[in-house]
Design a protein around this motif. Sequence first.
Motif, mmCIF file in Angstrom:
data_model
loop_
_atom_site.group_PDB
_atom_site.id
_atom_site.type_symbol
_atom_site.label_atom_id
_atom_site.label_comp_id
_atom_site.label_asym_id
_atom_site.label_seq_id
_atom_site.Cartn_x
_atom_site.Cartn_y
_atom_site.Cartn_z
ATOM 1 N N UNK A 68 12.722 1.082 6.733
ATOM 2 C CA UNK A 68 11.773 0.992 5.630
ATOM 3 C C UNK A 68 10.428 0.606 6.227
ATOM 4 N N UNK A 69 9.506 1.529 6.198
ATOM 5 C CA UNK A 69 8.170 1.293 6.745
ATOM 6 C C UNK A 69 7.244 0.917 5.597
ATOM 7 N N UNK A 129 0.811 -1.218 0.000
ATOM 8 C CA UNK A 129 0.000 0.000 0.000
ATOM 9 C C UNK A 129 0.846 1.270 0.000
ATOM 10 N N UNK A 130 1.931 1.260 0.735
ATOM 11 C CA UNK A 130 2.797 2.435 0.785
ATOM 12 C C UNK A 130 4.164 2.037 1.324
ATOM 13 N N UNK A 131 5.170 2.850 1.004
ATOM 14 C CA UNK A 131 6.526 2.644 1.514
ATOM 15 C C UNK A 131 7.113 3.992 1.920
ATOM 16 N N UNK A 162 8.336 6.782 -0.722
ATOM 17 C CA UNK A 162 8.911 6.093 -1.871
ATOM 18 C C UNK A 162 7.784 5.672 -2.811
ATOM 19 N N UNK A 163 7.821 6.028 -4.097
ATOM 20 C CA UNK A 163 6.757 5.617 -5.027
ATOM 21 C C UNK A 163 6.739 4.102 -5.202
ATOM 22 N N UNK A 164 5.540 3.510 -5.206
ATOM 23 C CA UNK A 164 5.420 2.054 -5.240
ATOM 24 C C UNK A 164 5.999 1.447 -6.504
ATOM 25 N N UNK A 165 5.808 2.095 -7.632
ATOM 26 C CA UNK A 165 6.310 1.550 -8.891
ATOM 27 C C UNK A 165 7.654 2.152 -9.290
#
Length: 376
Positions: free
Chosen positions: A99-100, A28-30, A42-45
């Motif tokens: 890294x969450x 869902x998110x980073x 951080x963008x997922x893609x």
Amino acid sequence: SLHLQNTGFEYTDGVTPAQVPSSIQVINSMRLIVNDDAPIQIPLDGLPSKSFDERLITSAGHAIWWPEVGPNVDQDCQIDNCVKFNLSLGPGESAKLVFSVSLTSTAYTWWSSSSRVDSQIDGINNGIDIDSSGTFEDISERGGGSKLIQFGAKQWYNRGSMIGQDGPYQDYAIDAVQFDIVQETVDTIAADMPNGRSDNAYAFARATFDYLHKNVAYDKEAPIVARSGPACLAASIGDCDEQTNAFFSILRAKGIPGWYVFGALTDSTFESWEGHAWGYILLPMSESWCNERNIELDTCYVEGSVDVVNNKWLLHTPTAYIDWIEESDPSSSLVKSYYKPGKRCCDVDRDRSFSTAEITSIGNTFQVKKLAENLW
């Protein structure tokens, strides 16, 4: 399904729509947090990417960027989307990077045994068992034969000659041809196949899974360099990736493709984590089973998760975090890059750990009993 891959059935009757793949894990998110600085989203893609020249500099002088895949080991990603960092540390200094990752994970099975699979687990209706399974020869007729080409090689990941206490078994991590112990194990397993099922792909794969449970112990103090498949069989002991090496060495001897999944595993309370490796295998449904259901033969198979040491047969559980699924690479450079990302200097130690920050919801629980399958 596997990320961005549609491995569902396609139908030939012109009426039934193709299956919509289920997502067993969704990121869902980073966010990245360096020491006590503000979180970096951080963008997922990985898009838009941030090159080395566009890198962010933290208050302590550390550099963060998320580039595209490229040839520069120091500045580009080597496997897939990644986040790179360059730490500015003086003598005796340290840095903490968190890294969450927020994710949604769910249980899924590729096994259709109604007597062994909890009914609340999705996937059972489209799973496979010994009666619906095809043969070894059917594997090349499924998915265009691509997985057999990509992950069916008799030898994989040559790490060089490493003759040690486990004997001269250590060069290829997966090795189906070089040492007699693998073929002897194949013959032992095949000798116990049910009458008329000697070429049943499911039966052999499941019998191999049960054989390893019975004959190979778990090693809590495994060597730093993982035992190869033959070495694991010879020692009758191994940890997660070592027993997966053994599992794949045996399966590939019979033409069943298998590939790695790397990530982490936690307990049922999501409190204790550790790095983990397990596998995926391809098993074909039989031609008659597919035709009776108007399923396009090329799509009539499963790609299912198998975790030998944790007794998860064709089962994914939310306690397993998928970090990277192996990609086809004859040179093994990708898996080397995964095991040893980036580079370090100056005797800097790197400690990696996993923890759960928050759990928003947990569904029902179920048990996975360690009981060999009766294939007769």
